[in-house]
Design an enzyme around this catalytic site. Structure first.
Site, PDB file in Angstrom:
ATOM      1  N   LYS A  77       0.860  -1.200   0.000  1.00 31.18           N
ATOM      2  CA  LYS A  77       0.000   0.000   0.000  1.00 31.18           C
ATOM      3  C   LYS A  77       0.889   1.241   0.000  1.00 31.18           C
ATOM      4  O   LYS A  77       1.906   1.274   0.694  1.00 31.18           O
ATOM      5  CB  LYS A  77      -0.909  -0.021   1.229  1.00 31.18           C
ATOM      6  N   SER A 152      -9.934   2.332   2.652  1.00 31.17           N
ATOM      7  CA  SER A 152      -8.998   3.020   1.795  1.00 31.17           C
ATOM      8  C   SER A 152      -8.002   2.095   1.076  1.00 31.17           C
ATOM      9  O   SER A 152      -7.370   2.516   0.116  1.00 31.17           O
ATOM     10  CB  SER A 152      -8.207   4.026   2.620  1.00 31.17           C
ATOM     11  N   SER A 176     -10.425   0.094   6.845  1.00 28.29           N
ATOM     12  CA  SER A 176      -9.761   0.200   5.541  1.00 28.29           C
ATOM     13  C   SER A 176      -9.088  -1.061   5.029  1.00 28.29           C
ATOM     14  O   SER A 176      -8.677  -1.121   3.876  1.00 28.29           O
ATOM     15  CB  SER A 176      -8.729   1.333   5.565  1.00 28.29           C
TER      16      SER A 176
END
Lengths: 486, 477
Positions: A77, A152, A176
């Site tokens: 990420k 997210s 997330s």
């Protein structure tokens, strides 16, 4: 082919020399190149570094000093600072930020020889539940390209769902990891707060942020946890507690497991089709010998309002360092200092980030601090206490991860409150600092549904065991979105 | 109208740790800009603070030294504001739960009156960097070497009623922090800084007047001047029918005036909240006892002991105990020479004058305590006179060896042989018959003339008491 294999399977193939890390890495790089245009799950693909890491991994495999993750590709990420690589956090603000250092999670994954394919797309500064707030454009859900992947960690979720990477890292401040895992049919684990170091993970809300693995199976999550977890002296909030081998308990029997179902998680707002799917998954657990009791988390209804005071308050302060002075976006030709701040931040941040900075600044302001921030902290304690009481009664808590399946892109972007409500079942877990998972539990409206499993503090091993047992009996987690099988 | 001045001080003492309060970077002064700023100090995305426990120990030490309550549970908070030399956009400080609360300190004024000044709190915080406005062609340079340097902010009660009291308090804290080894007290390098809250009110009024905060007054002299000029300004303002506004004012030492920096309305809302990156600081009794055990004898206790043990006056004992090094030096000299009062006089006389003249600290004094004691012994046993001793001292200062070496080499041994002195006396009287006659006729003021002549003839070595005695005898013959 390789893309349909799990992390564990690829690891075994590498150890057995059935494939080299360079071949595997090149295979996934090619696949990303060929297919990521459809879903936009990567911000940066770091082919050169990946191949160099793969080469080193092959040497380690040859020398017999390999660990289970040595040579296995994964996606990172873009919230994790990675030395020499753009670490944008999905924001224009950090589009030009090449990190001079590695986050602890990055260091740890490098140490075991895992191969980073690239940095995945995400909501800007991890603020969002649909991946629509990214400066690098929306990510599409491989299960339906008109729909959002969740957020997210939407880029990580979409990349793994589309088989562009066997696994990915994520972070979870209010859901997330779990919500995108749910929306993309993945297994995702948000560990106990403090279990994985936050050092080098670009902060959104410091008291809630926690990194974790996203993969297709619980077993793969366990393998990643073995590499990611542990105390870090650079993070004062990480906890000095021994890291178990998370694969050890995977196959333990779950007979007699006591599951609590909070009645608040099955009330108004839950899509009936999602409810049915989750109930079927719970029936499966009953069939496997688990016992189910209804419990109550009376204060869980306060989670969303509490979260939207605490998280913005912390983020309003955490994002102050993005001021155009030392790194990141700086406006052209600032007239004076105030102009430099206003335009750099005004241009660098997107709408949702600005909204949360404003909410947080307001909540911390003189005259409002007690009514908002202090009150929220008190309620946060009540929410934690609910869980504490519940765990005196039950081993794990189960319910839906998200009230809905993936929604259409653009559907909620003008309605922040409705967007915020898609994290209604996940947020309480962050506020309490507990570990939680989402596991594929079936489909509703032809889209994946996740089952959330919440455990007591530091019981990640137990959660993985509970998830793994289910995955031995079901094949939901093996389902691949149409068009991405080959 | 009779006015009463009300003053409270906020003192920032830089702690003498090896590294910064939340990172491992060095805090040494004077390095090239930005060479002592690591990723944490630069406030890069993702970095986290880790508390330097040495800073905590030093703060606890200070709290114990002023008899304060050292919190078992203190919390770091973020003070949010934007400034280019504040990398994170917030300063990590302590707000609601500081590490030190409710201490007190006794000050002594020039007229000998004593007064207790309350210390409201002392809290740990990080320093900011520096903005450099010169030599950047209209741009601003940022040096973050200082960012993250540990500070102890010591906040007094508004207990002081004059600039003199404020300076006495500031000196006392300055002495104390050096005594207990937590701050080097170097004001030129900014290791010890002071802001003053100043207000005036009609004598007898219970409520405080509106205060102004004076910033950036970094010497004892300036504190006194700044406060006095600000008090004058406020009284003039009120007497002319104006009102003091709450604001921050900057003292300009060149113009000796204070001027407005920012008003209350322009002041930041700092939006303090507990820093979620740091755990509360929890200290237990065992820890505090261990810190207490490391405390040296404190200035007040030492002063009282000096009065008792060495028979010094309160003023002398006070001066000698301002710095721990000076007090230690004195004690060593007093013990080795067994002449405490003489030692005290020399310390406050020649030693301190020479140090001042050469801008030296006592720890760098070229005349060691052993050397000074050796010289005092020679005064005590009449080997040299006090006057010759000054010459010996200068020679020792210049590096000519210890007292005995100097006395020997320069032949400074005092003449105590009465026949030798008698010969000198006779010679001087014989050489000055006119004056001798005048003296005998009653002009006794000429005694000094003769003593001077004899001392000169002996190159200062004749024992003055013997000279006096013999002179009197001879001239009255």
């Amino acid at each position: 082919m390789y893309h349909n294999k799990t992390l564990a399977q690829l690891s075994a193939m590498l150890q057995a020399k059935e494939v080299s890390s360079v071949e595997l890495t090149q295979y996934f790089l090619d696949r990303i190149k060929a297919r990521d245009g459809e879903i936009n799950s990567f911000i940066s693909v770091t082919a050169e570094q990946a191949l160099a890491q793969a080469k080193a991994a092959d040497e380690r495999l040859a020398a017999g000093t390999a660990e289970p993750l040595t040579g296995v590709p994964f996606a990172q990420k873009d919230i994790f600072c990675t030395e020499g690589v753009r670490s944008s956090c999905g924001s224009k603000m950090l589009d030009n930020f090449i990190s001079p250092y590695d986050a602890t999670v990055v260091t740890k994954l490098k140490a075991v020889g895992a191969v980073m394919l690239g940095k995945t797309n995400m909501d800007e500064f991890a603020m969002g539940s649909s991946n629509e707030t990214s400066f690098y454009g929306s990510v599409k859900n491989p299960w339906d390209l008109k729909k959002v992947p969740g957020g997210s960690s939407g880029g990580s979720a979409a990349a793994v769902a589309a088989r562009l990477a066997p696994a990915a890292t994520g972070t979870d401040t209010g859901g997330s990891i779990r919500q995108p895992a749910s929306l993309c049919n993945l297994t995702g684990l948000k560990p106990t707060y403090g279990r994985i170091s936050r050092y080098g993970m670009i902060a959104f809300a410091s008291s809630l942020d926690q990194a974790g693995p996203m993969a297709r199976t619980a077993e793969d999550c366990a393998l990643l946890m073995n590499a990611m977890a542990g105390f870090d002296e650079k993070d004062s909030t990480s906890i000095e507690k021994e890291v178990p081998d998370y694969t050890t308990d995977l196959n333990k029997s779950i007979k007699g497991l006591k599951i609590g179902l909070p009645k608040e998680f099955f009330g108004e707002g839950l899509d009936p089709e999602v409810a049915k799917t989750v109930e079927a998954a719970i029936q499966q657990y009953k069939d496997m010998g688990a016992e189910v009791v209804e419990i109550s988390l009376p204060n869980s209804g306060l989670s969303v309002p509490v979260y939207y005071v605490v998280a913005p308050a912390e983020c309003s302060s955490n994002l102050s360092r993005m001021d155009g002075v030392r790194f990141g976006h700086r406006c052209e030709e600032p007239k004076d200092l105030e102009d430099l701040y206003k335009r750099s931040r005004g241009e660098g941040f997107g709408e949702e980030v600005k909204r949360r900075i404003l909410i947080g600044t307001y909540a911390l302001s003189a005259g409002y601090y007690d009514a908002y921030y202090i009150k929220a902290q008190k309620l946060r304690r009540l929410i934690s206490d609910d869980f504490k009481k519940a765990f005196e009664q039950v081993d794990v808590i189960m319910g839906p991860t998200s009230p809905n399946v993936a929604f259409n892109m653009g559907e909620k972007s003008d309605d922040p409150v409705s967007m915020y409500l898609s994290d209604i079942y996940t947020i309480a877990v962050n506020l309490a600092g507990l570990p939680g998972m989402s596991i594929p539990a079936g489909f509703a409206h032809d889209m994946p549904v996740g089952l959330q499993v919440i455990g007591n503090y530091f019981e990640e091993s137990h959660l993985l065991n509970v998830a793994h047992a289910y995955q031995q009996q079901t094949d939901w987690h093996e389902r691949c979105p149409a068009g991405f099988e080959d | 109208m009779q006015w009463e001045v009300v003053i409270g001080l906020e003192i920032h003492a830089q702690l003498m740790t090896n590294s910064k309060i939340f990172s491992g970077a060095s805090i040494a002064y004077g390095a090239e800009p930005n060479t002592q700023a690591c990723a944490v100090d630069l406030g890069l995305p993702g970095v986290l603070p880790v508390l330097n426990t040495e800073a905590v120990r030093m703060a606890a030490k200070f709290g114990l030294a002023i008899g304060a309550n050292v919190s078992r549970h203190s919390v770091f908070a973020r003070k949010n504001y934007f400034y280019p030399d504040l990398p994170k956009g917030y300063q990590i400080s302590q707000m609601e739960l500081p590490i030190v609360e409710a201490g007190k300190l006794e000050i002594e004024l020039k007229d000998g009156t004593k007064k207790i000044i309350g210390v409201t709190r002392a809290h740990l915080e990080e320093d900011a960097g520096k903005s450099l406005h010169e030599d950047y062609h209209g741009m601003t340079g940022i040096d973050l070497n200082r960012a993250g340097t540990p500070l102890l902010e010591i906040v007094s009660e508004p207990d002081m009623r004059s600039a003199e009291e404020a300076v006495a308090y500031m000196r006392k804290i300055h002495s104390l922090v050096q005594y207990i080894g937590i701050c080097d007290g170097n004001m030129a390098e900014g290791s010890f800084r002071c802001d003053a809250n100043v207000s005036v009110r009609p004598k007898g009024q219970a409520e405080y007047g509106t205060r102004a905060e004076l910033k950036n007054i970094n010497s004892f002299k300036f504190v006194e001047k700044a406060i006095n000029i600000e008090v004058e300004r406020q009284i003039d303002l009120i007497e002319d029918g104006g009102k003091v506004v709450q604001e921050t004012r900057l003292y300009d030492a060149d113009k000796n005036e204070t001027r407005s920096m920012r008003s209350k309305e322009e002041a930041n809302d700092y939006r303090y909240f507990p820093d979620p990156d740091l755990l509360p600081v929890v200290l237990d009794d065992e820890y505090l006892q261990a810190v207490k055990d490391t405390l040296p004898e404190l200035p007040d206790v030492k002063r009282d002991r000096f009065i008792e043990q060495y028979g010094l006056s309160s003023v002398d004992a006070g001066i000698l105990t301002v710095s721990r090094e000076a007090a230690d030096y004195f004690e060593k000299v007093a013990e080795l020479s067994a002449a405490a009062k003489l030692a005290a006089n020399w310390m406050m006389g020649e030693v301190s004058a020479s140090l001042n003249k050469n801008d030296l600290d006592i720890k760098d004094c070229p005349v060691s305590a052993e050397m000074l004691a050796g010289m005092l012994k020679r005064i005590e046993d009449n080997t040299i006179s006090g006057k010759i001793a000054k010459e010996v001292f200068e020679a020792m200062w210049a590096g000519d060896g210890d007292a005995d070496t100097v006395i020997d080499k320069k032949g400074l041994k005092q003449i105590t042989d009465s026949s030798a002195i008698e010969a000198l006396v006779d010679q001087v009287i014989a050489n000055n018959p006119v004056q001798a006659a005048e003296f005998k006729a009653g002009k006794e003021q000429l005694m000094g003339f003769f003593v001077g002549q004899i001392m000169k003839a002996s190159q200062g070595k004749a024992n003055p008491a013997q000279v006096n005695q013999l002179l009197k005898k001879k001239l009255s013959e």
